[in-house]
Motif scaffolding. Structure first.
Motif, PDB file in Angstrom:
ATOM      1  N   UNK A 107      41.880  -7.018  56.495  1.00  0.00           N
ATOM      2  CA  UNK A 107      40.450  -7.167  56.883  1.00  0.00           C
ATOM      3  C   UNK A 107      39.911  -6.229  57.807  1.00  0.00           C
ATOM      4  N   UNK A 108      40.580  -5.028  57.952  1.00  0.00           N
ATOM      5  CA  UNK A 108      40.034  -4.056  58.790  1.00  0.00           C
ATOM      6  C   UNK A 108      38.555  -3.927  58.602  1.00  0.00           C
ATOM      7  N   UNK A 109      38.244  -3.486  57.433  1.00  0.00           N
ATOM      8  CA  UNK A 109      36.787  -2.835  57.033  1.00  0.00           C
ATOM      9  C   UNK A 109      35.851  -4.186  57.322  1.00  0.00           C
ATOM     10  N   UNK A 150      27.077  -1.738  67.795  1.00  0.00           N
ATOM     11  CA  UNK A 150      27.700  -0.248  67.890  1.00  0.00           C
ATOM     12  C   UNK A 150      27.631   0.429  66.848  1.00  0.00           C
ATOM     13  N   UNK A 151      28.036   1.969  67.076  1.00  0.00           N
ATOM     14  CA  UNK A 151      28.442   2.973  65.945  1.00  0.00           C
ATOM     15  C   UNK A 151      29.551   2.404  65.581  1.00  0.00           C
ATOM     16  N   UNK A 152      29.937   2.640  64.166  1.00  0.00           N
ATOM     17  CA  UNK A 152      31.089   2.175  63.492  1.00  0.00           C
ATOM     18  C   UNK A 152      31.491   3.155  62.191  1.00  0.00           C
ATOM     19  N   UNK A 153      32.845   3.588  62.592  1.00  0.00           N
ATOM     20  CA  UNK A 153      33.286   4.566  61.545  1.00  0.00           C
ATOM     21  C   UNK A 153      34.633   4.085  60.831  1.00  0.00           C
ATOM     22  N   UNK A 154      34.912   4.544  59.569  1.00  0.00           N
ATOM     23  CA  UNK A 154      36.121   4.033  58.981  1.00  0.00           C
ATOM     24  C   UNK A 154      36.968   5.318  58.623  1.00  0.00           C
ATOM     25  N   UNK A 155      38.036   5.334  59.288  1.00  0.00           N
ATOM     26  CA  UNK A 155      38.815   6.504  59.067  1.00  0.00           C
ATOM     27  C   UNK A 155      39.197   7.100  57.582  1.00  0.00           C
ATOM     28  N   UNK A 156      39.421   6.087  56.942  1.00  0.00           N
ATOM     29  CA  UNK A 156      39.610   6.402  55.525  1.00  0.00           C
ATOM     30  C   UNK A 156      38.236   7.279  54.970  1.00  0.00           C
ATOM     31  N   UNK A 157      37.201   6.835  55.168  1.00  0.00           N
ATOM     32  CA  UNK A 157      36.038   7.006  54.879  1.00  0.00           C
ATOM     33  C   UNK A 157      35.902   8.560  55.506  1.00  0.00           C
ATOM     34  N   UNK A 186      37.426  14.183  48.297  1.00  0.00           N
ATOM     35  CA  UNK A 186      38.056  13.428  47.238  1.00  0.00           C
ATOM     36  C   UNK A 186      38.604  12.008  47.447  1.00  0.00           C
ATOM     37  N   UNK A 187      38.900  11.308  46.764  1.00  0.00           N
ATOM     38  CA  UNK A 187      39.425   9.984  47.069  1.00  0.00           C
ATOM     39  C   UNK A 187      40.865  10.084  47.648  1.00  0.00           C
ATOM     40  N   UNK A 188      41.338   8.787  48.233  1.00  0.00           N
ATOM     41  CA  UNK A 188      42.529   8.731  48.955  1.00  0.00           C
ATOM     42  C   UNK A 188      43.411   8.826  47.787  1.00  0.00           C
ATOM     43  N   UNK A 189      43.165   8.027  46.709  1.00  0.00           N
ATOM     44  CA  UNK A 189      43.987   8.103  45.583  1.00  0.00           C
ATOM     45  C   UNK A 189      44.254   9.515  44.902  1.00  0.00           C
ATOM     46  N   UNK A 190      43.352  10.393  45.010  1.00  0.00           N
ATOM     47  CA  UNK A 190      43.520  11.629  44.539  1.00  0.00           C
ATOM     48  C   UNK A 190      44.225  12.490  45.314  1.00  0.00           C
ATOM     49  N   UNK A 191      44.057  12.354  46.642  1.00  0.00           N
ATOM     50  CA  UNK A 191      45.141  12.985  47.695  1.00  0.00           C
ATOM     51  C   UNK A 191      46.444  12.856  47.381  1.00  0.00           C
ATOM     52  N   UNK A 192      46.764  11.508  47.494  1.00  0.00           N
ATOM     53  CA  UNK A 192      48.030  11.060  47.283  1.00  0.00           C
ATOM     54  C   UNK A 192      48.677  11.852  45.933  1.00  0.00           C
ATOM     55  N   UNK A 193      47.836  11.610  44.778  1.00  0.00           N
ATOM     56  CA  UNK A 193      48.233  12.155  43.715  1.00  0.00           C
ATOM     57  C   UNK A 193      48.712  13.442  43.408  1.00  0.00           C
ATOM     58  N   UNK A 194      47.623  14.392  44.074  1.00  0.00           N
ATOM     59  CA  UNK A 194      48.040  15.720  44.170  1.00  0.00           C
ATOM     60  C   UNK A 194      49.063  16.466  45.025  1.00  0.00           C
ATOM     61  N   UNK A 198      40.872   1.793  61.318  1.00  0.00           N
ATOM     62  CA  UNK A 198      41.879   2.763  60.880  1.00  0.00           C
ATOM     63  C   UNK A 198      42.554   2.497  59.490  1.00  0.00           C
ATOM     64  N   UNK A 199      43.344   3.266  58.855  1.00  0.00           N
ATOM     65  CA  UNK A 199      44.053   3.298  57.881  1.00  0.00           C
ATOM     66  C   UNK A 199      45.358   2.441  57.919  1.00  0.00           C
ATOM     67  N   UNK A 200      46.069   1.741  57.035  1.00  0.00           N
ATOM     68  CA  UNK A 200      46.977   0.944  57.308  1.00  0.00           C
ATOM     69  C   UNK A 200      48.178   1.662  57.935  1.00  0.00           C
ATOM     70  N   UNK A 201      48.238   3.066  57.723  1.00  0.00           N
ATOM     71  CA  UNK A 201      49.420   3.736  58.311  1.00  0.00           C
ATOM     72  C   UNK A 201      49.048   4.838  59.240  1.00  0.00           C
ATOM     73  N   UNK A 202      47.887   4.752  59.819  1.00  0.00           N
ATOM     74  CA  UNK A 202      47.535   5.480  61.010  1.00  0.00           C
ATOM     75  C   UNK A 202      48.473   5.427  62.030  1.00  0.00           C
ATOM     76  N   UNK A 203      48.926   4.348  62.436  1.00  0.00           N
ATOM     77  CA  UNK A 203      49.689   4.149  63.566  1.00  0.00           C
ATOM     78  C   UNK A 203      50.969   4.724  63.613  1.00  0.00           C
TER      79      UNK A 203
END
Ligand code: S3P
Length: 164
Positions: free
Chosen positions: A12-14, A26-33, A41-49, A79-84
């Motif tokens: 539920x981070x997002x 407050x300002x808000x950012x999403x690391x994945x975005x 390119x999308x996260x799925x594309x980065x992983x795939x290529x 953050x993303x689920x694996x960022x830490x």
């Protein structure tokens, strides 16, 4: 204050980040975005290529860049689920990091059993969650259990913990 939200995919981070944004303004950012913007390119594309190791490098680089630019104003960063995995000490030092802790049952309720936009989400959910817990714990200033709670209830708990 730099408030970071960590936790496993589907905790539920997002949505909780959006709720805090709505309440605090407050300002808000999403690391994945930010990663998707950097890579165009999308996260799925980065992983795939280029695979996970490349993704982790980009993730750390975008996080470091964001923290280097941080000017001390009030900011929410989901953050993303694996960022830490690579960045727990940095997150602990530079942010007020909240671990949104969820059981596998809650995660499955939120995501289902697969999600093509999340290449690492799969049947090894319990093992992966157990592997990651020490990293989440190392980064966290506060832990909030999200099971059975709506985003506004979790936001209330976060605001009480950070005394806002
Ligand atoms: C990942 C979680 C994803 C995204 C990428 C890797 C992970 O973010 O960063 O797919 O390793 O847990 P969400 O937690 O926002 O789904």
């Amino acid at each position: 204050m730099l408030l970071t939200l960590e936790g496993f995919m589907g905790c539920g981070k997002s949505s909780i980040g959006r709720e805090l944004f709505r309440r605090l303004g407050w300002d808000a950012y999403d690391l994945d975005s930010l990663i998707v913007q950097r890579e165009s390119r999308s996260i799925a594309d980065i992983f795939a290529s280029q695979g996970e190791a490349y993704f982790r490098k980009v993730e750390t680089s975008v996080l470091e860049y964001t923290l280097a630019l941080y000017d001390g104003s009030d900011l929410i960063l989901s953050l993303g689920g694996g960022t830490p995995l690579r960045n727990a000490p940095l997150l602990k030092e530079k942010s007020c990091c909240i671990w949104l802790r969820a059981t596998p049952e809650t995660i499955i309720r939120h995501i289902g059993t697969s999600d093509p936009s999340r290449p690492l989400f799969g049947s090894d959910l319990r093992e992966r969650l157990a592997e990651r817990a020490p990293f989440y714990e190392a980064a966290a200033r506060f832990i909030v259990d999200v099971d059975g709670k709506r985003a506004d209830q979790v936001a209330d708990e976060i605001l009480a913990k950070i005394k806002i």
